[in-house]
Scaffold this motif. Sequence first.
Motif, PDB file in Angstrom:
ATOM      1  N   CYS A 189      -1.349  -5.774 -12.152  1.00 49.34           N
ATOM      2  CA  CYS A 189      -1.297  -6.491 -10.867  1.00 49.34           C
ATOM      3  C   CYS A 189      -1.085  -5.532  -9.710  1.00 49.34           C
ATOM      4  CB  CYS A 189      -0.176  -7.530 -10.895  1.00 49.34           C
ATOM      5  SG  CYS A 189      -0.508  -8.946 -11.967  1.00 49.34           S
ATOM      6  N   MET A 190      -0.227  -4.537  -9.918  1.00 44.39           N
ATOM      7  CA  MET A 190       0.053  -3.576  -8.863  1.00 44.39           C
ATOM      8  C   MET A 190      -1.202  -2.785  -8.503  1.00 44.39           C
ATOM      9  SD  MET A 190       2.595  -2.768  -7.013  1.00 44.39           S
ATOM     10  CE  MET A 190       2.245  -1.845  -5.542  1.00 44.39           C
ATOM     11  N   ILE A 191      -1.955  -2.373  -9.493  1.00 39.03           N
ATOM     12  CA  ILE A 191      -3.185  -1.606  -9.263  1.00 39.03           C
ATOM     13  C   ILE A 191      -4.184  -2.421  -8.444  1.00 39.03           C
ATOM     14  CG2 ILE A 191      -5.216  -0.608 -10.413  1.00 39.03           C
ATOM     15  CD1 ILE A 191      -3.255   0.104 -12.756  1.00 39.03           C
ATOM     16  N   ILE A 192      -4.396  -3.670  -8.836  1.00 37.47           N
ATOM     17  CA  ILE A 192      -5.347  -4.542  -8.134  1.00 37.47           C
ATOM     18  C   ILE A 192      -4.896  -4.791  -6.694  1.00 37.47           C
ATOM     19  CG2 ILE A 192      -6.332  -6.864  -8.068  1.00 37.47           C
ATOM     20  CD1 ILE A 192      -6.186  -6.804 -11.182  1.00 37.47           C
ATOM     21  N   LEU A 193      -3.614  -5.050  -6.516  1.00 37.49           N
ATOM     22  CA  LEU A 193      -3.087  -5.316  -5.178  1.00 37.49           C
ATOM     23  C   LEU A 193      -3.244  -4.119  -4.251  1.00 37.49           C
ATOM     24  CD1 LEU A 193       0.149  -7.367  -5.955  1.00 37.49           C
ATOM     25  CD2 LEU A 193      -1.888  -8.171  -4.739  1.00 37.49           C
ATOM     26  N   THR A 238       0.830  -1.214   0.000  1.00 36.02           N
ATOM     27  CA  THR A 238       0.000   0.000   0.000  1.00 36.02           C
ATOM     28  C   THR A 238       0.858   1.255   0.000  1.00 36.02           C
ATOM     29  OG1 THR A 238      -2.161   0.675   0.860  1.00 36.02           O
ATOM     30  CG2 THR A 238      -0.385   0.624   2.454  1.00 36.02           C
ATOM     31  N   ASP A 239       2.074   1.160   0.580  1.00 31.73           N
ATOM     32  CA  ASP A 239       2.983   2.309   0.592  1.00 31.73           C
ATOM     33  C   ASP A 239       3.488   2.661  -0.805  1.00 31.73           C
ATOM     34  OD1 ASP A 239       2.760   2.762   3.274  1.00 31.73           O
ATOM     35  OD2 ASP A 239       4.600   1.682   3.836  1.00 31.73           O
ATOM     36  N   LEU A 240       3.385   1.720  -1.744  1.00 34.32           N
ATOM     37  CA  LEU A 240       3.794   1.986  -3.127  1.00 34.32           C
ATOM     38  C   LEU A 240       2.754   2.801  -3.892  1.00 34.32           C
ATOM     39  CD1 LEU A 240       5.356  -1.480  -4.068  1.00 34.32           C
ATOM     40  CD2 LEU A 240       6.540   0.619  -3.408  1.00 34.32           C
ATOM     41  N   ALA A 241       1.693   3.205  -3.185  1.00 34.25           N
ATOM     42  CA  ALA A 241       0.693   4.100  -3.781  1.00 34.25           C
ATOM     43  C   ALA A 241       0.394   5.268  -2.842  1.00 34.25           C
ATOM     44  CB  ALA A 241      -0.588   3.342  -4.105  1.00 34.25           C
ATOM     45  N   SER A 242       1.287   5.500  -1.887  1.00 35.42           N
ATOM     46  CA  SER A 242       1.106   6.637  -0.976  1.00 35.42           C
ATOM     47  C   SER A 242       1.412   7.937  -1.706  1.00 35.42           C
ATOM     48  CB  SER A 242       2.034   6.501   0.235  1.00 35.42           C
ATOM     49  OG  SER A 242       3.388   6.608  -0.171  1.00 35.42           O
ATOM     50  N   SER A 282      -6.249   4.006  -4.484  1.00 37.67           N
ATOM     51  CA  SER A 282      -6.745   3.269  -5.651  1.00 37.67           C
ATOM     52  C   SER A 282      -6.731   4.146  -6.899  1.00 37.67           C
ATOM     53  CB  SER A 282      -8.167   2.758  -5.389  1.00 37.67           C
ATOM     54  OG  SER A 282      -8.195   1.905  -4.269  1.00 37.67           O
ATOM     55  N   MET A 283      -7.210   5.366  -6.751  1.00 39.29           N
ATOM     56  CA  MET A 283      -7.227   6.293  -7.881  1.00 39.29           C
ATOM     57  C   MET A 283      -5.807   6.652  -8.304  1.00 39.29           C
ATOM     58  SD  MET A 283      -9.166   9.970  -8.106  1.00 39.29           S
ATOM     59  CE  MET A 283      -8.988  11.062  -9.537  1.00 39.29           C
ATOM     60  N   GLY A 284      -4.957   6.949  -7.324  1.00 37.59           N
ATOM     61  CA  GLY A 284      -3.579   7.324  -7.617  1.00 37.59           C
ATOM     62  C   GLY A 284      -2.792   6.202  -8.257  1.00 37.59           C
ATOM     63  N   VAL A 298     -12.873   1.798  -3.217  1.00 37.76           N
ATOM     64  CA  VAL A 298     -11.838   1.295  -4.121  1.00 37.76           C
ATOM     65  C   VAL A 298     -12.354   1.244  -5.560  1.00 37.76           C
ATOM     66  CG1 VAL A 298     -10.421  -0.722  -4.698  1.00 37.76           C
ATOM     67  CG2 VAL A 298     -10.674   0.002  -2.300  1.00 37.76           C
ATOM     68  N   ILE A 299     -13.564   0.716  -5.741  1.00 35.56           N
ATOM     69  CA  ILE A 299     -14.155   0.639  -7.084  1.00 35.56           C
ATOM     70  C   ILE A 299     -14.316   2.032  -7.675  1.00 35.56           C
ATOM     71  CG2 ILE A 299     -16.218  -0.008  -8.397  1.00 35.56           C
ATOM     72  CD1 ILE A 299     -16.610  -2.287  -6.352  1.00 35.56           C
ATOM     73  N   ALA A 300     -14.790   2.972  -6.857  1.00 39.53           N
ATOM     74  CA  ALA A 300     -14.943   4.350  -7.323  1.00 39.53           C
ATOM     75  C   ALA A 300     -13.592   4.965  -7.671  1.00 39.53           C
ATOM     76  CB  ALA A 300     -15.644   5.185  -6.257  1.00 39.53           C
ATOM     77  N   GLY A 301     -12.562   4.673  -6.843  1.00 40.64           N
ATOM     78  CA  GLY A 301     -11.222   5.187  -7.120  1.00 40.64           C
ATOM     79  C   GLY A 301     -10.665   4.654  -8.415  1.00 40.64           C
ATOM     80  N   PHE A 302     -10.841   3.355  -8.655  1.00 38.42           N
ATOM     81  CA  PHE A 302     -10.401   2.757  -9.919  1.00 38.42           C
ATOM     82  C   PHE A 302     -11.147   3.376 -11.102  1.00 38.42           C
ATOM     83  CE2 PHE A 302      -9.065  -1.565  -7.919  1.00 38.42           C
ATOM     84  CZ  PHE A 302      -7.832  -1.033  -7.587  1.00 38.42           C
ATOM     85  N   SER A 303     -12.460   3.539 -10.944  1.00 36.27           N
ATOM     86  CA  SER A 303     -13.297   4.020 -12.053  1.00 36.27           C
ATOM     87  C   SER A 303     -12.928   5.442 -12.464  1.00 36.27           C
ATOM     88  CB  SER A 303     -14.769   3.964 -11.661  1.00 36.27           C
ATOM     89  OG  SER A 303     -15.168   2.650 -11.356  1.00 36.27           O
TER      90      SER A 303
END
Length: 224
Positions: free
Chosen positions: A170-174, A65-69, A137-139, A190-195
Amino acid sequence: MKKRKWRPYAYYSSLFTFLLFFTWMFFEVVDALKKNEIAAFDMAVITEVQSWVNEGRTARMVMITDLASVLFLTAATAVIALFLIIRKRYGWALFFIFANAVGGLFNGLLKELFKRQRPDILPLIEQGGYSFPSGHSMGSFIFYGALSFMLFRLLKGKWKKMIGAAAAGCMIILVGLTRIYLGVHYPSDVIAGFSIGAAWLLFCIMMFHFSEYKWNRRLKKASS
């Protein structure tokens, strides 16, 4: 000749179609949230994902999760943009900075607009701010998606492109999974962030192509 014309038409049509689809998906989640139709789904997924909790797995989830901070994505965006500038890929550097920086501001604006409180079930880390849509998730979708797009355009070799895209996916999903596991986001966040992240990235890609077209046309006029 017809084949060459068809490819760009199909490609740009697909970009626009997916942009509309992901935008529609985001507003569907917003509508379900307002009507309180998503609570059962959120709780069912949280219950399942948090049944996996153990100490060793939690440490790995925190690392992912820190890889998307905000700190990591800001530093990584700066490093990649600097590398692109050194290689004189100025358009790509501008695209990467704009997509990520403005995307982050966009997420902050959406959080302030919806003001959804974070879940209080089994939080494994401390996380301030609002919950919807998930910033991680969005980031991650914007950052790793933009990186994948650049690798597709700049790398030579089919396998290199495929491996880069698969790793990014894979990174995005994880990252999205870690936000639920760690108890700091609802699955609908999470779904909203991805969308909305996907919609924003597609918009940026379309703007990049348009700018690229205008620039090449200007160079062609100047040389004629």
